[in-house]
Design a protein around this motif. Structure first.
Motif, PDB file in Angstrom:
ATOM      1  N   GLU A  24      55.974  45.244  14.303  1.00 37.04           N
ATOM      2  CA  GLU A  24      55.514  44.227  15.248  1.00 37.04           C
ATOM      3  C   GLU A  24      55.228  42.902  14.548  1.00 37.04           C
ATOM      4  OE1 GLU A  24      52.198  46.070  17.131  1.00 37.04           O
ATOM      5  OE2 GLU A  24      53.443  47.565  18.163  1.00 37.04           O
ATOM      6  N   ASP A  25      54.623  42.966  13.365  1.00 35.24           N
ATOM      7  CA  ASP A  25      54.337  41.724  12.639  1.00 35.24           C
ATOM      8  C   ASP A  25      55.631  41.047  12.189  1.00 35.24           C
ATOM      9  OD1 ASP A  25      52.172  40.019  11.191  1.00 35.24           O
ATOM     10  OD2 ASP A  25      53.674  40.443   9.644  1.00 35.24           O
ATOM     11  N   LEU A  26      56.591  41.846  11.706  1.00 35.66           N
ATOM     12  CA  LEU A  26      57.873  41.259  11.295  1.00 35.66           C
ATOM     13  C   LEU A  26      58.572  40.608  12.480  1.00 35.66           C
ATOM     14  CD1 LEU A  26      59.164  44.040   8.860  1.00 35.66           C
ATOM     15  CD2 LEU A  26      58.419  41.726   8.238  1.00 35.66           C
ATOM     16  N   ALA A  27      58.557  41.274  13.627  1.00 31.76           N
ATOM     17  CA  ALA A  27      59.194  40.708  14.819  1.00 31.76           C
ATOM     18  C   ALA A  27      58.517  39.400  15.231  1.00 31.76           C
ATOM     19  CB  ALA A  27      59.157  41.714  15.959  1.00 31.76           C
ATOM     20  N   ALA A  28      57.190  39.347  15.110  1.00 35.58           N
ATOM     21  CA  ALA A  28      56.460  38.125  15.454  1.00 35.58           C
ATOM     22  C   ALA A  28      56.832  36.963  14.541  1.00 35.58           C
ATOM     23  CB  ALA A  28      54.951  38.384  15.393  1.00 35.58           C
TER      24      ALA A  28
END
Length: 250
Positions: A169-173
């Motif tokens: 999720e952090d990478l996608a953000a």
């Protein structure tokens, strides 16, 4: 050795060039996590403690090409130490390819380490063309967090155990949706158990190792996960399998 690769399935193709290889392994649109490993026929993930001892020239060629497509290279801290990683810097031809395809010139390196047992003076950090990211747990040693924060973004992704979905999720953000992971086995195992793996690219080396080498995935829990074969390639006696989660399609 000869590094010519042929595609056996689908649509057999002799002496496949780099563009055709990249098309065979193209990321789908949207968030996607790929694992990349090499294994002996009898399941050893390493020789003399390192995975690099198993792969041949064909594996090396494919290894570099798969990095070319990724927004981010995800790897465990133990693998960085064991395999002797340096700065994540692609060659000029890969940079040109990425530029032509509207990508950033270099992928981001993201490391996973609960202990933060990493050297901030390592080339991994000091020579990095893009500031790395380190995913850790909130209980990681404060002094190590402070030292590494000078050379990388430190991101908590769990309290005592790392949560693979928080990493994704952090990478996608950050706009880093195409994730290429190079292990190691503990990271792979934790991502399987979390249901966070979309694909594996596996090189089967034509060797029997015996010994006590680890499997490519290790975890305390088991989670049988159906995969389907999307492509089969070959270079001399090496076999390359691209397998995807049965719930996904491209």
């Amino acid at each position: 050795m000869n590094a010519d690769i042929i595609r056996l399935w689908p649509e057999p193709l002799a002496q496949i060039d780099d563009d055709s290889l990249l098309a065979t392994y193209e990321f789908p649109e949207g968030p996607w996590l790929r694992m990349n490993f090499v294994s002996s026929i009898d399941g050893a993930a390493t020789r003399d403690g390192r995975s690099g001892g198993l792969g041949g020239d064909g594996d090396g060629r494919l290894f570099e090409l798969l990095r070319r497509q990724a927004d981010v290279i995800l790897v465990g801290g133990g693998t960085v130490r064991t395999e002797g990683y340096g700065a994540m810097r692609l060659a000029n031809d890969a940079v040109a390819w990425r530029r032509d395809h509207g990508m950033e010139e270099q992928p981001v390196l993201a490391l996973v380490s609960g202990s933060l047992d990493l050297d901030p003076k390592s080339d991994v950090f000091t020579e990095a063309p893009v500031r790395p990211i380190i995913y850790t747990v909130s209980t990681a040693p404060a002094e190590r967090r402070e030292a590494l924060s000078a050379v990388a973004d430190i991101v908590p992704a769990g309290t005592e155990h790392l949560d693979p979905w928080l990493v994704r999720e952090d990478l996608a953000a950050r706009g880093l949706v195409h994730i290429h992971s190079e292990g190691g086995p503990s990271l792979f195992g934790s991502f399987i158990v979390a249901g966070a793996v979309d694909e594996i690219c596996l090189t089967v080396a034509a060797t029997l190792e015996a010994g006590d080498a680890r499997r490519i995935a290790n975890s305390a829990q088991a989670l049988p996960t159906g995969m389907r074969i999307a492509a089969v390639l070959k270079c001399e006696d090496e076999l390359f399998l691209r397998c995807m989660h049965t719930a996904t399609d491209i």
